[in-house]
Each structure stands twice: as structure tokens, then as C-alpha cells.
Design a protein around this motif. Sequence first.
Motif, PDB file in Angstrom:
ATOM      1  N   LEU A 176       0.808  -1.218   0.000  1.00  0.00           N
ATOM      2  CA  LEU A 176       0.000   0.000   0.000  1.00  0.00           C
ATOM      3  C   LEU A 176       0.846   1.277   0.000  1.00  0.00           C
ATOM      4  CD1 LEU A 176      -2.833  -1.024   2.488  1.00  0.00           C
ATOM      5  CD2 LEU A 176      -3.000  -0.803   0.005  1.00  0.00           C
ATOM      6  N   ALA A 177       2.066   1.194   0.512  1.00  0.00           N
ATOM      7  CA  ALA A 177       2.863   2.415   0.701  1.00  0.00           C
ATOM      8  C   ALA A 177       4.074   2.522  -0.208  1.00  0.00           C
ATOM      9  CB  ALA A 177       3.323   2.498   2.158  1.00  0.00           C
ATOM     10  N   CYS A 178       4.406   1.508  -0.972  1.00  0.00           N
ATOM     11  CA  CYS A 178       5.643   1.534  -1.759  1.00  0.00           C
ATOM     12  C   CYS A 178       5.565   2.540  -2.907  1.00  0.00           C
ATOM     13  CB  CYS A 178       5.947   0.139  -2.298  1.00  0.00           C
ATOM     14  SG  CYS A 178       4.906  -0.385  -3.682  1.00  0.00           S
ATOM     15  N   PRO A 179       6.726   2.993  -3.411  1.00  0.00           N
ATOM     16  CA  PRO A 179       6.737   3.857  -4.597  1.00  0.00           C
ATOM     17  C   PRO A 179       6.105   3.144  -5.795  1.00  0.00           C
ATOM     18  CG  PRO A 179       8.877   3.849  -3.519  1.00  0.00           C
ATOM     19  CD  PRO A 179       8.076   2.765  -2.874  1.00  0.00           C
ATOM     20  N   VAL A 180       5.556   3.913  -6.702  1.00  0.00           N
ATOM     21  CA  VAL A 180       4.861   3.341  -7.861  1.00  0.00           C
ATOM     22  C   VAL A 180       5.759   2.402  -8.647  1.00  0.00           C
ATOM     23  CG1 VAL A 180       3.798   3.909 -10.074  1.00  0.00           C
ATOM     24  CG2 VAL A 180       3.256   5.263  -8.058  1.00  0.00           C
ATOM     25  N   GLU A 181       7.042   2.755  -8.791  1.00  0.00           N
ATOM     26  CA  GLU A 181       7.939   1.935  -9.604  1.00  0.00           C
ATOM     27  C   GLU A 181       8.201   0.559  -8.997  1.00  0.00           C
ATOM     28  OE1 GLU A 181      10.456   5.079  -7.391  1.00  0.00           O
ATOM     29  OE2 GLU A 181       8.572   4.999  -8.528  1.00  0.00           O
ATOM     30  N   GLU A 182       7.823   0.332  -7.743  1.00  0.00           N
ATOM     31  CA  GLU A 182       8.012  -0.975  -7.118  1.00  0.00           C
ATOM     32  C   GLU A 182       6.760  -1.846  -7.165  1.00  0.00           C
ATOM     33  OE1 GLU A 182       9.498  -0.502  -3.153  1.00  0.00           O
ATOM     34  OE2 GLU A 182      11.169   0.786  -3.770  1.00  0.00           O
ATOM     35  N   THR A 183       5.704  -1.332  -7.747  1.00  0.00           N
ATOM     36  CA  THR A 183       4.415  -2.033  -7.735  1.00  0.00           C
ATOM     37  C   THR A 183       4.494  -3.441  -8.309  1.00  0.00           C
ATOM     38  OG1 THR A 183       3.213   0.062  -7.903  1.00  0.00           O
ATOM     39  CG2 THR A 183       2.021  -1.919  -8.523  1.00  0.00           C
ATOM     40  N   THR A 184       5.127  -3.576  -9.483  1.00  0.00           N
ATOM     41  CA  THR A 184       5.111  -4.875 -10.163  1.00  0.00           C
ATOM     42  C   THR A 184       5.848  -5.961  -9.386  1.00  0.00           C
ATOM     43  OG1 THR A 184       7.033  -4.157 -11.464  1.00  0.00           O
ATOM     44  CG2 THR A 184       4.855  -3.877 -12.463  1.00  0.00           C
ATOM     45  N   ALA A 185       6.745  -5.588  -8.467  1.00  0.00           N
ATOM     46  CA  ALA A 185       7.489  -6.590  -7.703  1.00  0.00           C
ATOM     47  C   ALA A 185       6.572  -7.443  -6.842  1.00  0.00           C
ATOM     48  CB  ALA A 185       8.532  -5.907  -6.827  1.00  0.00           C
ATOM     49  N   PHE A 186       5.388  -6.932  -6.500  1.00  0.00           N
ATOM     50  CA  PHE A 186       4.459  -7.658  -5.628  1.00  0.00           C
ATOM     51  C   PHE A 186       3.475  -8.524  -6.422  1.00  0.00           C
ATOM     52  CE2 PHE A 186       5.846  -3.959  -3.261  1.00  0.00           C
ATOM     53  CZ  PHE A 186       6.046  -4.447  -1.980  1.00  0.00           C
ATOM     54  N   LEU A 187       3.398  -8.306  -7.714  1.00  0.00           N
ATOM     55  CA  LEU A 187       2.378  -8.976  -8.525  1.00  0.00           C
ATOM     56  C   LEU A 187       2.958 -10.219  -9.169  1.00  0.00           C
ATOM     57  CD1 LEU A 187       0.839  -5.765 -10.148  1.00  0.00           C
ATOM     58  CD2 LEU A 187      -0.002  -7.053  -8.162  1.00  0.00           C
ATOM     59  N   ARG A 188       2.869 -11.322  -8.443  1.00  0.00           N
ATOM     60  CA  ARG A 188       3.437 -12.586  -8.904  1.00  0.00           C
ATOM     61  C   ARG A 188       2.585 -13.728  -8.352  1.00  0.00           C
ATOM     62  NH1 ARG A 188       8.846 -12.574  -5.084  1.00  0.00           N
ATOM     63  NH2 ARG A 188       8.674 -10.307  -5.112  1.00  0.00           N
ATOM     64  N   PRO A 189       2.723 -14.921  -8.925  1.00  0.00           N
ATOM     65  CA  PRO A 189       2.002 -16.072  -8.347  1.00  0.00           C
ATOM     66  C   PRO A 189       2.333 -16.213  -6.875  1.00  0.00           C
ATOM     67  CG  PRO A 189       2.872 -16.632 -10.496  1.00  0.00           C
ATOM     68  CD  PRO A 189       3.430 -15.277 -10.154  1.00  0.00           C
ATOM     69  N   TYR A 190       1.330 -16.502  -6.077  1.00  0.00           N
ATOM     70  CA  TYR A 190       1.439 -16.412  -4.621  1.00  0.00           C
ATOM     71  C   TYR A 190       2.307 -17.473  -3.977  1.00  0.00           C
ATOM     72  CZ  TYR A 190      -0.147 -16.662   0.265  1.00  0.00           C
ATOM     73  OH  TYR A 190      -0.206 -16.728   1.627  1.00  0.00           O
ATOM     74  N   SER A 191       2.016 -18.727  -4.247  1.00  0.00           N
ATOM     75  CA  SER A 191       2.666 -19.777  -3.467  1.00  0.00           C
ATOM     76  C   SER A 191       2.423 -21.125  -4.126  1.00  0.00           C
ATOM     77  CB  SER A 191       2.092 -19.802  -2.046  1.00  0.00           C
ATOM     78  OG  SER A 191       0.707 -20.098  -2.095  1.00  0.00           O
ATOM     79  N   PRO A 192       3.130 -22.163  -3.679  1.00  0.00           N
ATOM     80  CA  PRO A 192       2.820 -23.515  -4.171  1.00  0.00           C
ATOM     81  C   PRO A 192       1.386 -23.896  -3.832  1.00  0.00           C
ATOM     82  CG  PRO A 192       4.933 -23.490  -3.026  1.00  0.00           C
ATOM     83  CD  PRO A 192       4.267 -22.149  -2.762  1.00  0.00           C
ATOM     84  N   ASP A 193       0.803 -24.760  -4.639  1.00  0.00           N
ATOM     85  CA  ASP A 193      -0.581 -25.179  -4.405  1.00  0.00           C
ATOM     86  C   ASP A 193      -0.778 -25.783  -3.028  1.00  0.00           C
ATOM     87  OD1 ASP A 193      -1.521 -24.293  -6.800  1.00  0.00           O
ATOM     88  OD2 ASP A 193      -1.373 -26.230  -7.826  1.00  0.00           O
ATOM     89  N   ALA A 194       0.319 -26.303  -2.418  1.00  0.00           N
ATOM     90  CA  ALA A 194       0.193 -26.942  -1.116  1.00  0.00           C
ATOM     91  C   ALA A 194      -0.300 -25.973  -0.055  1.00  0.00           C
ATOM     92  CB  ALA A 194       1.537 -27.522  -0.690  1.00  0.00           C
ATOM     93  N   GLU A 195      -0.156 -24.668  -0.253  1.00  0.00           N
ATOM     94  CA  GLU A 195      -0.588 -23.689   0.737  1.00  0.00           C
ATOM     95  C   GLU A 195      -2.044 -23.276   0.556  1.00  0.00           C
ATOM     96  OE1 GLU A 195       2.010 -20.380   1.260  1.00  0.00           O
ATOM     97  OE2 GLU A 195       3.816 -21.583   1.010  1.00  0.00           O
ATOM     98  N   LEU A 196      -2.658 -23.758  -0.510  1.00  0.00           N
ATOM     99  CA  LEU A 196      -4.040 -23.415  -0.802  1.00  0.00           C
ATOM    100  C   LEU A 196      -4.880 -24.678  -0.904  1.00  0.00           C
ATOM    101  CD1 LEU A 196      -3.433 -20.753  -3.614  1.00  0.00           C
ATOM    102  CD2 LEU A 196      -3.872 -20.321  -1.182  1.00  0.00           C
ATOM    103  N   VAL A 197      -6.144 -24.526  -0.569  1.00  0.00           N
ATOM    104  CA  VAL A 197      -7.094 -25.640  -0.667  1.00  0.00           C
ATOM    105  C   VAL A 197      -8.053 -25.325  -1.815  1.00  0.00           C
ATOM    106  CG1 VAL A 197      -8.926 -26.915   0.488  1.00  0.00           C
ATOM    107  CG2 VAL A 197      -6.928 -26.156   1.798  1.00  0.00           C
ATOM    108  N   ARG A 198      -8.246 -26.275  -2.711  1.00  0.00           N
ATOM    109  CA  ARG A 198      -9.134 -26.091  -3.853  1.00  0.00           C
ATOM    110  C   ARG A 198     -10.196 -27.184  -3.852  1.00  0.00           C
ATOM    111  NH1 ARG A 198      -6.302 -23.095  -8.067  1.00  0.00           N
ATOM    112  NH2 ARG A 198      -4.189 -22.609  -7.356  1.00  0.00           N
TER     113      ARG A 198
END
Length: 201
Positions: A176-198
Motif C-alpha cells: 500500500l505504501a511503496c513507490p509506484v515503480e516498485e508495484t510490479t514486484a508484488f504482482l506474482r504467483p502467490y505460493s505452491p498449491d500446497a498452501e491453498l485448498v481447492r
Amino acid sequence: MIHSYQSAREREPYATRFGIAFQPGPQQLVSPGEPGIFVRRPRADHPGSLKPPSRFEAVTGRWGLIPLFSKDGEDPLFEAPAETAAGDRNFLQPWKRGHRCVALVDALNIEGKDGPGSLQQVSRADGKVMALAGLWNGWRSPQGQCVESFAIFSVRCEAGQRHPALLHDAWLEDWLACPVEETTAFLRPYSPDAELVRRKI
């Protein structure tokens, strides 16, 4: 593709993750075009005070971002592709202004691997809420009403599917607070499927 999501029903994640005293009320299934809750930094024109009472605030806006140049508010955008949003005129102004937000959800309903019509419900294996990365905007209608809306970022995953961009708990304040140029660094696949339940629904 995101079909709908179950908004977080408890006040605890708002308090512990953002320092916000906020009671979301009963759990709500949010579909495209409906109002949903998101967390952001307070607007620069925050009413009533030159110094907002908190670093962050929880507000209600319509799921479906309305571009600033829209004349009638029609054709809102529900997803913001992480790979192209920075250069897309639909998202350019809120991107440049750092209008990032977080939607806290208990579960996501997304399109399954079998294509349109098949749905999967996704939740965290530890039972905690998920944090969706989003982009919000304030659009002024021809009648002078300010309509706040938001889109959820999506990232490309396996087999060409697109999934919501999920934020790690430790990233939330930085997102929420990072500079605009750092935005894309956070936008990536979250985690291995083992951490999520489907599960199919």
C-alpha cells in the motif's frame, strides 16, 4: 478468471494487519458489479482533518473499476492484468497515483481448469483470510457523484490461466505504501498449491 469471492467476515484481520477498528458484518458473497470492502491509504482529500486518524482505512466501493475518462460509468473493469496494467489507459491514472488497495477474503470462486462453467473454490490451508491486490479509482459521474470502484489484479499461472494476485501477509503495508515503480514486484504467483485448498463447486 474470478467469478466471485467471500468477503472476510471477522474484524480481527483488519485490526492486526492494518490497525483498523472495523467490523465488516456478516460474510458477504461479492460478484462483479456489486459493492465490496477494500483497504487503502486515506485519500488526500480525506474529509474533516488535514491528518487522517489512521495510516489505512476500510471503505466500500463497487467491484469494477470505472476509468477516469468514462462518460457514463458503463463497461467497468473487474480484473487488471498485472503484466500490462501500467501501460493500459484504463488503469494508467490510478496506477500512476499509487491507488493500490487490498481486499480481504475468506474464499475465492474462480474458473476451473475445465473452462467456462466450471468453478473452483480456493481458500488458505491454514484457514486465514487471503489478501487480494487491487487498484481503486474515484470517478465523477455527470450528476457530480463520486463513485469509488476497484479492480483486482490478476497474474498468468499454469496452463495459461489467470488467477488473482494474492499478497503474502508480510507484504501488505509495503504494497500500500511503496513507490509506484516498485508495484510490479508484488504482482506474482502467490505460493505452491500446497498452501491453498481447492475444491469444485
